[in-house]
Design an enzyme around this catalytic site. Structure first.
Site, PDB file in Angstrom:
ATOM      1  N   GLY A 294       0.805  -1.290   0.037  1.00 20.37           N
ATOM      2  CA  GLY A 294      -0.023   0.074  -0.170  1.00 20.37           C
ATOM      3  C   GLY A 294       0.773   1.346  -0.048  1.00 20.37           C
ATOM      4  N   SER A 295       0.343   2.386   0.708  1.00 21.75           N
ATOM      5  CA  SER A 295       1.155   3.651   0.681  1.00 21.75           C
ATOM      6  C   SER A 295       2.309   3.706   1.137  1.00 21.75           C
ATOM      7  CB  SER A 295      -0.006   4.573   1.422  1.00 21.75           C
ATOM      8  OG  SER A 295      -0.927   4.779   0.845  1.00 21.75           O
ATOM      9  N   ALA A 296       2.914   2.608   1.737  1.00 25.08           N
ATOM     10  CA  ALA A 296       4.192   2.519   2.558  1.00 25.08           C
ATOM     11  C   ALA A 296       5.382   2.446   1.259  1.00 25.08           C
ATOM     12  CB  ALA A 296       4.385   1.402   3.371  1.00 25.08           C
TER      13      ALA A 296
END
Lengths: 587, 101
Positions: A294-296
């Site tokens: 995801g956004s990581a």
């Protein structure tokens, strides 16, 4: 008459002399037979009677943490066996086994195995290996004929389930089957030796001679600190249970050395009873679980954009639509933004903004930068079974791949790969290979392994810019506010990903994976950490809501343990940059 | 038949020879017995050393188990009623120096 007597005497003398000669000849003949013809055979028999050679099993090396605390050690234990003597019938032996059942916890399966061996006519049968000394005492008192004990060694893990996934476990013969026990089995197991014992007429040993010395296994010192490990495990267990997650993992490292300080996975198992009954508990989620981050993953997007086009930092992106559409694919922001600057895209984790940056970068650049950060390949951590992650080359991408990759989908990573990536940022763009082995014990004390050479993956300036102007702001005012620590400036990135459902053949909006990856303090990082929680079912699922607080709690306690003075006093006075850590390098 | 009488010197020689031979034999037997006895004692001592070494190892592992952070924390919290300090209860020397300035 005299002549007759004289002849008779001579005859007698001749007969006696002849008899004696014959007797001597017989003895001489027998001696020749024994000493010459049967020499080898009889010599061997004599040797067999008064001396014997025994194999000496080496003691398996001890595993210790960085502070010298014992994590695994082999200790002597007795093993029971049945020695069958010629002429003993099957029923007698079965009776003995039946009487043993009252003294020892023998499972029906074990009893059946023993009975089968008796039926096969085996002379040596293990009854039960590695029993306790108390159990042996009970058996001894029962004085059951034909039952004997032999000394063996058993692996003992004094901290129980703590660090189970890192240590792994051993089989009944003390051979490493998982984790460090398997990886360094060659060093830990040592080398078998042989000793010649001499015995007296009562078969008591009175002398021995080492034919081949046994070499004991080498003691290992890990980079793990069992106190930090405990903090990580306790907080992880609490987070998994509170959020009703399927599993979770936390890895803590020192970004400036690449040393892993803690590696926790939940659910766990007790290595004293290896292998665990539930095979799922044996999976080291830190290195053996692939997932979409995801956004990581946007951290790498930012790094690539700033490295290739430094002026990107000043750019502003229009995110007011709140969604991005391409060929039937619609990706939305979690809330509507208006115009966002480059750092704000990452601070607020805007998907729309991240996709715009990715489209500017292009597939080849994004691919090569993700590769540069080590995604799609093993980190090389000294543990068996590490996953590579899944990362396809641009040739096999679809039109949706680039926007998907910009927000951390269509790529599977491991928790340790994420930690390695954040370490590059924390360490001013330098990659230091992650490792678990710190030193070997040797006769002179410790043979500390040299630190691996750092490799530059990102310019120092870009790394500092990302750390101070983006990741620190994520914690200060962005999606990772729950990771903020009193007294220290932390940096990090949240990540929340929907899970792909193979039955629905699409992403399931009710199943998520939440994570947080960061380091602290920003100016002089002492620890870096990744927190992953899988399928939280207690309502909240955003990484910033459930993974970031775990980061905060672990970091707070670890910094306190390491004796780091806070950068800010309660009155918000800025103090000198963080002081030195407490004897971290002392194994 | 006339028996030749042995002289005193001869008798003395025979007796001495026998005594020396017997002494040597006795010494040899004693030497062998002593060798075995010492061997047995040495073996016993070696076994005791090994046993003590194993006991030390076992006790070290036991100590590690008793000092496990989980157990120590449990005792601190439940038996000694200790709690973690709040951030305002922690005073760092660096802070004091800052205040003095």
């Amino acid at each position: 008459m005299k002549i007759q007597n004289s002849n008779l005497s001579r005859l007698r003398i001749l007969i006696i002399t002849g008899g004696l000669l014959l007797w001597f000849l017989l003895i001489f003949g027998r001696l020749v037979e024994l000493q010459v013809f049967k020499h080898e055979e009889l010599k061997n028999e004599a040797i067999e009677q008064n001396r014997y050679i025994r194999e000496i099993w080496p003691t398996r090396g001890t595993i210790r943490d960085s502070q010298g605390k014992i994590l695994a050690r082999s200790l002597p234990v007795p093993s029971l066996f049945l020695a069958r003597v010629n002429g003993e019938d099957k029923d007698t032996l079965l009776e003995r086994i039946a009487s043993l059942q009252a003294l020892l916890p023998l499972s029906p399966r074990e009893v059946q195995r023993i009975k089968n061996r008796i039926d096969q006519g085996d002379r040596f049968i293990w009854i039960k290996r590695k029993i306790s000394w108390e159990e042996l005492e009970r058996v001894k008192q029962a004085k059951i004929p034909g039952i004997f004990a032999q000394r063996e060694s058993k692996r003992f893990y004094p901290l129980g389930p703590h660090l189970a996934h890192v240590l792994g476990g051993v089989d009944i013969d003390d051979l490493g089957l998982g984790g460090i026990e398997y990886k360094y089995n060659e060093y830990l197991q040592g080398k078998k030796g042989r000793v010649l014992f001499r015995r007296d007429a009562l078969r008591r040993k009175y002398d021995f001679q080492v034919i081949e010395p046994s070499v004991p296994g080498r003691d290992l010192y890990l980079t793990i600190d069992s106190n930090i490990q405990y903090i990580a495990e306790r907080e992880l267990e609490r987070a998994v249970l509170n959020n009703q997650a399927s599993w979770g993992t936390i890895i803590v490292s020192n970004p400036t050395t690449g040393e892993i300080l803690a590696m926790a996975s939940f659910p766990d198992y007790d290595p004293n009873n290896f292998p665990p009954a539930d095979p799922a508990a044996q999976i080291n989620r830190a290195i053996q679980e692939n997932f979409e981050p995801g956004s990581a993953l946007k951290i790498i997007l930012a790094a690539a954009a700033l490295e290739l086009k430094p002026e990107s930092f000043e750019e502003v992106f229009d995110c007011s639509t709140g969604h991005f559409s391409l060929g039937g694919l619609v990706i939305r922001d979690y809330k509507k933004f208006s115009l966002l600057s480059f750092p704000e895209i990452f601070i607020h984790s805007s998907n729309v903004g991240a996709i715009q940056i990715a489209l500017e970068l292009g597939p080849d650049n994004l691919y090569s930068w993700l590769k540069r950060f080590g995604f799609g390949e093993k980190t090389g951590i000294d543990l068996p079974g590490e996953e590579d992650g899944i990362f396809r080359p641009p040739q096999s991408w679809t039109i949706h791949s680039l926007p998907h990759l910009a927000i951390g989908y269509e790529i599977s990573v491991t928790a340790i790969q994420l930690l390695q990536a954040i370490n590059i940022i924390a360490n001013d763009g330098l990659l230091l290979p992650l490792r678990l082995l710190k030193a070997f014990a040797c006769s002179e004390g410790l043979e500390v392994l040299p630190s691996p050479a750092p490799v530059r993956r990102l310019s120092s300036q870009v790394a500092r810019e990302i750390a101070e102007k983006i990741l620190a702001k994520v914690v200060e005012s962005g999606t990772g506010k729950a990771a903020a620590l009193a007294g220290f400036q932390a940096a990090g990135k949240t990540g929340t990903a929907q899970k792909y459902d193979p039955f629905l053949k699409s992403y399931n909006s009710t199943k998520h994976r939440s994570l947080f990856v960061g380091f602290v303090p920003v100016d002089k990082p002492a620890i870096s950490m990744v927190v992953v929680l899988d399928e939280p079912k207690a309502g909240r699922y955003y990484g910033g809501e459930i993974a970031a607080p775990v980061f905060r709690e672990v970091a707070r306690r670890v910094l306190l343990y390491l004796g780091l003075t806070p950068q800010f006093s309660p009155d918000k006075i800025i103090l000198a940059s963080s002081s030195k850590t407490r004897s971290q390098n002392k194994p | 038949m006339i028996k030749k009488k042995l002289s005193k010197t001869e008798i003395l020689f025979v007796v001495l020879s026998l005594t020396v031979a017997l002494s040597c034999l006795t010494f040899y037997v004693w030497y062998q017995t002593e060798l075995i006895r010492l061997g047995l004692e040495n073996q016993k001592a070696q076994e005791t050393i090994k046993q003590l070494e194993e006991e030390i190892k076992s006790l070290e592992a036991q100590r590690s188990s008793l000092l496990s952070p989980e157990r120590v924390e449990k005792i601190a919290r439940e038996y000694l009623q200790l709690t973690e300090p709040n951030s305002n209860q922690l005073i760092y020397e660096e802070w004091l120096a800052e205040v003095k300035k």
